[in-house]
Design an enzyme around this catalytic site. Structure first.
Site, PDB file in Angstrom:
ATOM      1  N   GLU A 146      -1.170   0.946   7.793  1.00  0.00           N
ATOM      2  CA  GLU A 146      -0.816  -0.182   8.658  1.00  0.00           C
ATOM      3  C   GLU A 146      -1.361   0.031  10.067  1.00  0.00           C
ATOM      4  OE1 GLU A 146       3.161  -2.278   6.770  1.00  0.00           O
ATOM      5  OE2 GLU A 146       3.432  -0.827   8.384  1.00  0.00           O
ATOM      6  N   ASN A 190       0.928   2.981  -4.914  1.00  0.00           N
ATOM      7  CA  ASN A 190       1.687   2.331  -5.964  1.00  0.00           C
ATOM      8  C   ASN A 190       0.706   1.781  -6.998  1.00  0.00           C
ATOM      9  OD1 ASN A 190       0.729  -0.162  -5.038  1.00  0.00           O
ATOM     10  ND2 ASN A 190       2.618  -0.683  -3.981  1.00  0.00           N
ATOM     11  N   ASP A 258       8.392   3.914   0.969  1.00  0.00           N
ATOM     12  CA  ASP A 258       8.421   4.787   2.146  1.00  0.00           C
ATOM     13  C   ASP A 258       9.484   5.865   2.000  1.00  0.00           C
ATOM     14  OD1 ASP A 258       6.406   3.251   3.325  1.00  0.00           O
ATOM     15  OD2 ASP A 258       7.858   1.867   4.208  1.00  0.00           O
ATOM     16  N   GLY A 293      17.710  -3.461   3.127  1.00  0.00           N
ATOM     17  CA  GLY A 293      16.825  -3.062   4.197  1.00  0.00           C
ATOM     18  C   GLY A 293      15.973  -1.862   3.854  1.00  0.00           C
TER      19      GLY A 293
END
Length: 312
Positions: A146, A190, A258, A293
């Site tokens: 990212e 993934n 993550d 979340g």
């Protein structure tokens, strides 16, 4: 088996975003408008997420990234500090807004994510070089995609040349030079990211294991996560599968990958073999999907003491 970790130097280089979690029954199709059930703002970004996941499991974690000089950035900094992450190398920019992610979470728990990089793209090669060039380099460096691909490339090469072990989570997928991915130990992806890398579909667990075996010829080690099926791994000596425990109800898959990477990094930094690190990663990811979340769903070491498992 009780999870035993000892603090080890882990440097996470990556993104920090404020997540806007929007709950919907089913996400909209092109041209369609749907009404959301709720909206929640929460700390996120793959880099910050992985730093928090590792810190909660006892890792000695330093985070390198960028935020804007705004309320969102201040919130992210406070949350990282509260989680025990060293934020001394986070830069604050007045000319950029803090990164953000809009996350649509369906009733099934599946999500779709749109990221606006903002200050994450202000991270420079010189800044990363400065941090990695210190007298005491980190033993393990964790990266994701990212941030700009050129920064990932430079960071991987310099970290590897300094003797650090590099964990690269190629998420979201970006094309990197083969010389860069060759240095990763492991390269973590993934299913969709692995498909993009090799140019073929993964239709089964056997496919994933075969592709992992093939990839280890070009990288130091590789891990492919497969959601409810767990993960496959391969290193120069062996390969295997770690199944995931069944979850009665998936609440939210946001940030589960993550959680996996953060847990994996902690075990590798403590000297574990890859198969053992993948085992705790699968347990951490499985734990995360049972809660709302990203960072708020991550396990403490005590949460995983009965969940660590390894398969061949």
């Amino acid at each position: 088996m009780t999870v035993q970790v000892r603090p080890s130097p882990i440097l996470v280089i990556g993104s920090a975003n404020l997540d806007y979690l929007i709950r919907v029954d089913v996400g909209p199709r092109p041209g369609e408008t749907v009404l959301a059930r709720s909206m929640l703002k929460a700390p996120g970004g793959k880099g910050a997420n992985q730093a928090v996941a590792a810190a909660r499991l006892g890792g000695d974690v330093r985070f390198v990234g960028c935020v804007g000089d705004d309320n969102d950035g201040a919130l992210l900094m406070r949350e990282l500090r509260a989680e025990g992450v060293d934020i001394g190398d986070v830069e604050i920019f007045t000319s950029h807004h803090t990164g953000m992610a809009v996350v649509a979470v369906e009733r099934s728990g599946q999500n779709s994510i749109m990221v606006v990089p903002g200050a994450n793209f202000a991270l420079t090669e010189s800044r990363v070089a400065h941090v990695l060039g210190r007298a005491e380099p980190p033993s393990l460096v964790v990266l994701q995609a990212e941030i700009q691909a050129s920064i990932v490339t430079a960071a991987v090469e310099q970290a590897a040349s300094s003797g650090a072990r590099v964990v690269l989570n190629l998420a979201p997928f970006v094309a990197l030079p083969a010389r860069v991915t060759a240095l990763c130990d492991p390269l973590v992806m993934n299913e969709a990211e692995a498909e993009a890398l090799v140019g073929e579909s993964i239709a089964s667990l056997a496919d994933a294991r075969r592709i992992a075996r093939e990839l280890r010829r070009a990288v130091r080690s590789v891990v492919i996560t497969l959601g409810v099926q767990g993960a496959v791994w391969a290193d120069p000596d062996d390969d295997g599968v770690v199944p995931a425990e069944a979850v009665p109800h998936v609440v939210d898959t946001t940030g589960a990958g993550d959680a996996f990477v953060g847990a994996l990094a902690v075990r590798l930094a403590a000297g574990a073999e890859l198969r053992q690190a993948v085992g705790i990663g699968v347990a951490a990811g499985t734990f995360a999907v049972t809660r709302d979340g990203a960072q708020s769903s991550y396990a403490m070491a005590s949460d995983l003491e009965m969940n660590e498992h390894v398969a061949g």
